[in-house]
Scaffold this motif. Sequence first.
Motif, PDB file in Angstrom:
ATOM      1  N   LEU A   1       2.182   0.539  22.615  1.00 37.04           N
ATOM      2  CA  LEU A   1       1.102   0.851  21.676  1.00 37.04           C
ATOM      3  C   LEU A   1       1.609   1.316  20.308  1.00 37.04           C
ATOM      4  CD1 LEU A   1      -1.975   0.964  21.337  1.00 37.04           C
ATOM      5  CD2 LEU A   1      -1.863   3.373  21.986  1.00 37.04           C
ATOM      6  N   PRO A   2       2.556   2.277  20.240  1.00 34.77           N
ATOM      7  CA  PRO A   2       3.018   2.699  18.906  1.00 34.77           C
ATOM      8  C   PRO A   2       3.583   1.551  18.081  1.00 34.77           C
ATOM      9  CG  PRO A   2       3.747   4.251  20.585  1.00 34.77           C
ATOM     10  CD  PRO A   2       3.200   3.059  21.310  1.00 34.77           C
ATOM     11  N   ALA A   3       4.344   0.668  18.727  1.00 32.06           N
ATOM     12  CA  ALA A   3       4.941  -0.453  17.990  1.00 32.06           C
ATOM     13  C   ALA A   3       3.886  -1.437  17.520  1.00 32.06           C
ATOM     14  CB  ALA A   3       5.974  -1.151  18.877  1.00 32.06           C
ATOM     15  N   ILE A   4       2.928  -1.763  18.390  1.00 32.52           N
ATOM     16  CA  ILE A   4       1.886  -2.733  18.026  1.00 32.52           C
ATOM     17  C   ILE A   4       1.030  -2.213  16.882  1.00 32.52           C
ATOM     18  CG2 ILE A   4      -0.203  -3.896  18.834  1.00 32.52           C
ATOM     19  CD1 ILE A   4       1.088  -4.019  21.622  1.00 32.52           C
ATOM     20  N   VAL A   5       0.593  -0.953  16.998  1.00 37.58           N
ATOM     21  CA  VAL A   5      -0.265  -0.379  15.956  1.00 37.58           C
ATOM     22  C   VAL A   5       0.494  -0.233  14.646  1.00 37.58           C
ATOM     23  CG1 VAL A   5      -1.597   1.660  15.285  1.00 37.58           C
ATOM     24  CG2 VAL A   5      -1.743   0.801  17.625  1.00 37.58           C
ATOM     25  N   LEU A   6       1.752   0.177  14.726  1.00 42.70           N
ATOM     26  CA  LEU A   6       2.555   0.332  13.510  1.00 42.70           C
ATOM     27  C   LEU A   6       2.757  -1.010  12.807  1.00 42.70           C
ATOM     28  CD1 LEU A   6       4.370   2.124  11.693  1.00 42.70           C
ATOM     29  CD2 LEU A   6       6.283   1.473  13.167  1.00 42.70           C
ATOM     30  N   VAL A   7       3.152  -2.026  13.577  1.00 40.90           N
ATOM     31  CA  VAL A   7       3.475  -3.324  12.972  1.00 40.90           C
ATOM     32  C   VAL A   7       2.221  -4.039  12.481  1.00 40.90           C
ATOM     33  CG1 VAL A   7       4.408  -5.620  13.417  1.00 40.90           C
ATOM     34  CG2 VAL A   7       5.602  -3.593  14.277  1.00 40.90           C
ATOM     35  N   ILE A   8       1.156  -4.039  13.298  1.00 42.76           N
ATOM     36  CA  ILE A   8      -0.052  -4.771  12.899  1.00 42.76           C
ATOM     37  C   ILE A   8      -0.905  -3.939  11.927  1.00 42.76           C
ATOM     38  CG2 ILE A   8      -2.181  -5.846  13.695  1.00 42.76           C
ATOM     39  CD1 ILE A   8      -0.767  -6.568  16.282  1.00 42.76           C
ATOM     40  N   GLY A   9      -1.291  -2.732  12.365  1.00 43.79           N
ATOM     41  CA  GLY A   9      -2.119  -1.886  11.502  1.00 43.79           C
ATOM     42  C   GLY A   9      -1.400  -1.493  10.220  1.00 43.79           C
ATOM     43  N   GLY A  10      -0.172  -0.958  10.380  1.00 47.60           N
ATOM     44  CA  GLY A  10       0.602  -0.576   9.204  1.00 47.60           C
ATOM     45  C   GLY A  10       0.981  -1.780   8.361  1.00 47.60           C
ATOM     46  N   GLY A  11       1.293  -2.907   9.025  1.00 45.30           N
ATOM     47  CA  GLY A  11       1.677  -4.109   8.291  1.00 45.30           C
ATOM     48  C   GLY A  11       0.551  -4.650   7.437  1.00 45.30           C
ATOM     49  N   ILE A  12      -0.678  -4.678   7.987  1.00 40.31           N
ATOM     50  CA  ILE A  12      -1.827  -5.129   7.190  1.00 40.31           C
ATOM     51  C   ILE A  12      -2.057  -4.177   6.021  1.00 40.31           C
ATOM     52  CG2 ILE A  12      -4.325  -5.500   7.211  1.00 40.31           C
ATOM     53  CD1 ILE A  12      -4.040  -6.457  10.104  1.00 40.31           C
ATOM     54  N   GLY A  13      -1.917  -2.885   6.298  1.00 40.70           N
ATOM     55  CA  GLY A  13      -2.052  -1.896   5.225  1.00 40.70           C
ATOM     56  C   GLY A  13      -1.007  -2.090   4.137  1.00 40.70           C
ATOM     57  N   PHE A  14       0.207  -2.422   4.537  1.00 46.39           N
ATOM     58  CA  PHE A  14       1.278  -2.676   3.570  1.00 46.39           C
ATOM     59  C   PHE A  14       0.936  -3.874   2.681  1.00 46.39           C
ATOM     60  CE2 PHE A  14       5.288  -4.795   2.405  1.00 46.39           C
ATOM     61  CZ  PHE A  14       5.931  -3.753   1.749  1.00 46.39           C
ATOM     62  N   LEU A  15       0.313  -4.895   3.276  1.00 45.88           N
ATOM     63  CA  LEU A  15      -0.043  -6.100   2.516  1.00 45.88           C
ATOM     64  C   LEU A  15      -1.223  -5.854   1.571  1.00 45.88           C
ATOM     65  CD1 LEU A  15       0.267  -8.803   5.338  1.00 45.88           C
ATOM     66  CD2 LEU A  15       1.857  -8.387   3.445  1.00 45.88           C
ATOM     67  N   THR A  16      -2.161  -4.980   1.968  1.00 43.09           N
ATOM     68  CA  THR A  16      -3.334  -4.726   1.125  1.00 43.09           C
ATOM     69  C   THR A  16      -3.078  -3.656   0.069  1.00 43.09           C
ATOM     70  OG1 THR A  16      -4.202  -3.101   2.721  1.00 43.09           O
ATOM     71  CG2 THR A  16      -4.949  -5.391   2.952  1.00 43.09           C
ATOM     72  N   LEU A  17      -1.969  -2.923   0.194  1.00 44.08           N
ATOM     73  CA  LEU A  17      -1.692  -1.813  -0.722  1.00 44.08           C
ATOM     74  C   LEU A  17      -1.695  -2.218  -2.198  1.00 44.08           C
ATOM     75  CD1 LEU A  17      -0.962   1.163  -1.115  1.00 44.08           C
ATOM     76  CD2 LEU A  17       1.443   0.564  -0.709  1.00 44.08           C
ATOM     77  N   PRO A  18      -1.025  -3.301  -2.596  1.00 45.95           N
ATOM     78  CA  PRO A  18      -1.038  -3.657  -4.024  1.00 45.95           C
ATOM     79  C   PRO A  18      -2.444  -3.946  -4.558  1.00 45.95           C
ATOM     80  CG  PRO A  18       0.681  -4.868  -2.848  1.00 45.95           C
ATOM     81  CD  PRO A  18      -0.177  -4.210  -1.808  1.00 45.95           C
ATOM     82  N   TYR A  19      -3.281  -4.564  -3.729  1.00 43.86           N
ATOM     83  CA  TYR A  19      -4.639  -4.892  -4.167  1.00 43.86           C
ATOM     84  C   TYR A  19      -5.505  -3.631  -4.259  1.00 43.86           C
ATOM     85  CZ  TYR A  19      -2.885  -9.475  -2.877  1.00 43.86           C
ATOM     86  OH  TYR A  19      -2.112 -10.609  -2.789  1.00 43.86           O
ATOM     87  N   SER A  20      -5.272  -2.704  -3.339  1.00 45.87           N
ATOM     88  CA  SER A  20      -5.999  -1.442  -3.384  1.00 45.87           C
ATOM     89  C   SER A  20      -5.638  -0.661  -4.643  1.00 45.87           C
ATOM     90  CB  SER A  20      -5.662  -0.618  -2.130  1.00 45.87           C
ATOM     91  OG  SER A  20      -6.361   0.604  -2.134  1.00 45.87           O
ATOM     92  N   ARG A  21      -4.361  -0.704  -4.995  1.00 43.72           N
ATOM     93  CA  ARG A  21      -3.938  -0.022  -6.219  1.00 43.72           C
ATOM     94  C   ARG A  21      -4.548  -0.671  -7.454  1.00 43.72           C
ATOM     95  NH1 ARG A  21       2.413   0.920  -4.444  1.00 43.72           N
ATOM     96  NH2 ARG A  21       2.088   2.988  -3.498  1.00 43.72           N
TER      97      ARG A  21
END
Length: 343
Positions: A135-155
């Motif tokens: 669970l920690p790996a899946i949530v980190l990679v998928i949830g955190g990864g999507i967040g990493f990709l949307t970060l520039p647009y959010s800024r």
Amino acid sequence: MSTKPKTNFTLNILNGLSLAIVVALIPGAVFSAIVKLFGTAPAAVEISHMLNLMPSFLPVFAGFAVASLFKLGFIEAAAMAGAGAVGAGVATFTPKGFLLNGSGDIINLGITLAISAALTLLLANRLGQFKMLLLPAIVLVIGGGIGFLTLPYSRLVSQWIGQLINTATTLQPLLMGIIVGMAFAALVVSPISSVGIATAISLGGIGAGSANLGIVAASFTLAMMGARVNPVGGTLAHFIGSPKIQMANMLSKPKLFIPILIAAGLSGGVGALFGITGTPASAGFGISGLIGPLAALSGGATLFTVIIAFVVIPVIIAASVSYVAMHITHLIDATDVKLPEMQ
């Protein structure tokens, strides 16, 4: 189909963010100005370092707060906290290691936590004995990864909002004071960082002063409207800390913006008339940590003027607006601004 589960999901995300913001940002807001009085004394420097570190833990605190509101366990909370830290963008990789800077992008943190929470709720009871491992790996990679990709647009969204506010500062002072006061009152109770916007657009002078006074008026108004149903500490946290603790209530009950914006506009306009100023580094804080008042003093205002502008007038405006909203028009009830409670 009932919309209540969706509503509860959204409120848990917003309430978790609000609670984390209080824990991460209030210590610095309250004690930083006091610590600075001791200059470069070793103990004061170390305490200052501790206070400066707290905002970077905001995504972690938010992950645990949201998980607690969903009544999830430690493994789920830790997984969401890790994903939140990635999505908020608080850490930048350098050849010498990770560099922590500020509290991150709160809009993107909310997006990341929403994705991570949905993923956690979906998988937590389906991984069986492998939950701790996967669970920690899946949530980190998928949830955190999507967040990493949307970060520039959010800024980019934050920068766009900043440009709109910067346009308002080119208007004549009184109207500018009203508009900027209202704009920053709205920002400070939203997922967007009012401090970050002020810094991004280099908001100084009367614009910075009006921004702070709008936040002060919003703080006092929310505190007064909810004083009957909130604990003393929660009431004081509105202006000693940040009115952002009301973010979930504000976004779920848009009618709350009516008295807040009226109070903020009046206070911001008065600040412009009084010539209250600030700097890009001080704008967005309001009265928290006395940062706004100290900046006004540094800008040439007298102590008497600062007390009138930051305390007397906002309190009078807040009391008047609150009375009209709650007792004459009955637009607002005290329970509308009741703060969430952590069990």
